[in-house]
Motif scaffolding. Structure first.
Motif, short mmCIF file in Angstrom:
data_model
loop_
_atom_site.label_atom_id
_atom_site.label_comp_id
_atom_site.label_asym_id
_atom_site.label_seq_id
_atom_site.Cartn_x
_atom_site.Cartn_y
_atom_site.Cartn_z
N GLU A 182 0.82 -1.21 0.00
CA GLU A 182 0.00 0.00 0.00
C GLU A 182 0.85 1.26 0.00
O GLU A 182 0.40 2.30 -0.47
CB GLU A 182 -0.95 0.00 1.21
N ASP A 183 2.07 1.17 0.54
CA ASP A 183 2.94 2.36 0.56
C ASP A 183 3.41 2.72 -0.84
O ASP A 183 3.39 3.89 -1.23
CB ASP A 183 4.15 2.10 1.47
N ASP A 184 3.87 1.71 -1.61
CA ASP A 184 4.38 1.96 -2.95
C ASP A 184 3.36 1.68 -4.04
O ASP A 184 3.64 1.91 -5.22
CB ASP A 184 5.62 1.08 -3.21
N GLU A 185 2.19 1.17 -3.63
CA GLU A 185 1.15 0.80 -4.59
C GLU A 185 1.70 -0.13 -5.66
O GLU A 185 1.56 0.08 -6.86
CB GLU A 185 0.52 2.05 -5.23
N MET A 186 2.37 -1.19 -5.20
CA MET A 186 2.97 -2.18 -6.08
C MET A 186 2.44 -3.57 -5.77
O MET A 186 2.12 -3.87 -4.60
CB MET A 186 4.50 -2.19 -5.93
#
Length: 481
Positions: A111-115
């Motif tokens: 969720e932090d890097d949306e990866m």
């Protein structure tokens, strides 16, 4: 990655012209066209007149040598790659779930890097301190947000579609009205043209008659004047001869001659008799029917072609106890003394207002309200939806179902979402209210000067009633049409 459409387009470019399938072991002949080896071999073996000479290309009919087939290895590689792309396209959904870096299946979402991450990506140091969730768990809140957005967008789309439908109906109503007005204008001008021709004939006939009377009196005048001139000429000639004679002859019957001259009666005829002169002076009165007809014609063009004047009477069942209604229910006056009026759901209990007895669910109607605020106070004029509550304080604005003006001492306000004071050339004493139900217009104008005052645009779905409010010592209004 190539799209499915582009892959399909490429596949069509490498089809065999004979079997219409994808090229297998492609070979090229002398003219440069490509075929499957097996298809071209069978083509050359088919019995026919072409075997007597060199066979011809199935496409361009150029002759070629049967032993001149050249394998096209480059085209074979292209066909193989296209086949691989077709397979990848069919299995694309599965490959999309594969990590491009590690070749492992993707299970997680950072969720932090949306990866999107596989197991090996998750173990990498750069994601250890991040918030990681399984794909479905991470997608769930976004799905909820998407559903909310979809609900809002669908609702807004429905509202726009409703507006589109309503405005299309309004346009059709306006087009119908314009067509009707066109026919009415043609009819009214045709009627006016016939009337003008009739009036022209009548007036010209009367003028012709006056011409005849003048000429007749001119002849009579000329006859009388000629007689008088003749008589006076005879007397003059007699006196001239008398004066030339000797004294003895002059004195003979001199007294009788002088008496005849002195007692003569000179008639002074008038060229035009007083009666005929009065007829000429009164001739403009003959144009009064024309003037009245033109006035009626202009009134029709201004209002009757547009709106139907209606007879309105006030409903005593809705009247606030402080309003005094006339016996014919066509006039109301404010009074600080409460009337003995039984309460009912239809009656206004706090706002000093009253409705008309009859409402409208369609059509185009107009009526005139004469306002008397000589002692101050205010008067509210407009229309009101039947489902608006008549109890307690009223919010006089379109959102609540009221489209109205307020006339007070020295100013006029349009009661929109926020009251707006209007700049008018003069304070109207008579206001014409016009309702177009289908189009949704409530128009106010000065009934005397025809100056436009204000127009509300609405979308009516319920019955609406002419609405009136009154406040202030001895303030009153009356109805006409």
């Amino acid at each position: 990655m190539a799209s499915a459409a582009s892959v399909t387009s490429l596949a069509e470019e490498v089809n065999c012209p004979i079997c219409q399938g994808t090229l297998r072991e492609p070979v090229t002949i002398d003219c440069g066209h490509n075929f499957c080896r097996s298809c071209l071999t069978r083509y050359c073996e088919i019995p026919g007149p072409h075997l007597e000479e060199s066979p011809t290309c199935p496409l361009c009919k150029e002759p070629f040598r049967p032993g001149s087939f050249r394998p096209n290895w480059q085209l074979a590689n292209v066909v193989e790659n296209i086949g691989r792309l077709q397979l990848v396209s069919m299995l694309g959904s599965e490959e999309d779930d594969i990590c491009q870096e590690h070749g492992e299946k993707i299970y997680f979402f950072c969720e932090d890097d949306e990866m999107q991450l596989c197991v090996l990506c998750r173990e990498a140091g750069e994601h250890r301190a991040h918030t990681l969730r399984f794909l479905e768990d991470a997608a769930a809140p976004y799905r909820e947000q998407i559903q909310k957005c979809l609900q809002c967008l669908r609702k807004e789309r429905e509202e726009i579609q409703e507006i589109q439908s309503r405005e299309k109906k309004r346009i059709q109503v306006l087009l119908t009205q314009v067509s009707t007005k066109r026919q009415q204008v043609i009819s009214e001008f045709a009627h006016l043209s016939r009337f003008l021709k009739e009036q022209q004939s009548i007036l010209l006939a009367q003028l012709e008659s006056l011409d005849g009377d003048i000429l007749k009196q001119q002849d009579e005048f000329d006859f009388l004047v000629a007689g008088e001139i003749c008589r006076f000429s005879a007397l003059i000639e007699e006196l001239e001869k008398k004066n030339e004679r000797p004294a003895g002859e002059l004195l003979t019957d001199i007294r009788s001659t002088l008496i005849r001259c002195e007692t003569r009666k000179c008639r002074k005829p008038e060229a035009v008799s007083p009666e005929l002169g009065q007829k000429i002076r009164d001739f403009p009165q003959q144009a009064l029917p024309l003037q009245r007809e033109m006035k009626m014609f202009l009134e029709k063009l201004r209002f009757e072609l547009d709106y139907e004047p209606v007879y309105i009477s006030l409903d005593p069942q809705t009247s606030h106890p402080k309003l005094l209604l006339s016996e014919d229910h066509r006039r109301a006056q404010f009074s600080y003394k409460w009337q003995n009026s039984p309460d009912s759901p239809q009656r206004f209990d706090r706002a000093t207002c009253v409705l008309a007895q009859d409402g409208f669910t369609g059509g185009k109607h107009t009526w005139v309200v004469s306002v008397d605020l000589a002692h101050g106070g205010s008067c509210t004029i407009g229309v009101m939806s039947e489902d608006m509550s008549r109890k307690g304080e009223l919010r006089l604005r379109p959102e609540e179902g009221v489209w109205a003006l307020r006339l007070a001492w020295g100013f006029v306000s349009a009661l929109g979402s926020f009251p707006m004071r209007l700049a008018l050339r003069e304070q109207p004493q008579q206001v014409r209210v016009s309702l177009d139900y289908e189009v949704g217009w409530v128009t106010f104008a000065n009934a005397v000067t025809c100056e436009p005052i204000y127009t509300f645009t609405a979308s009516f779905t319920r019955r609406v009633f002419p609405f009136f409010g009154l406040w202030g010592r001895r303030s009153s209004f009356s109805l006409s049409y």
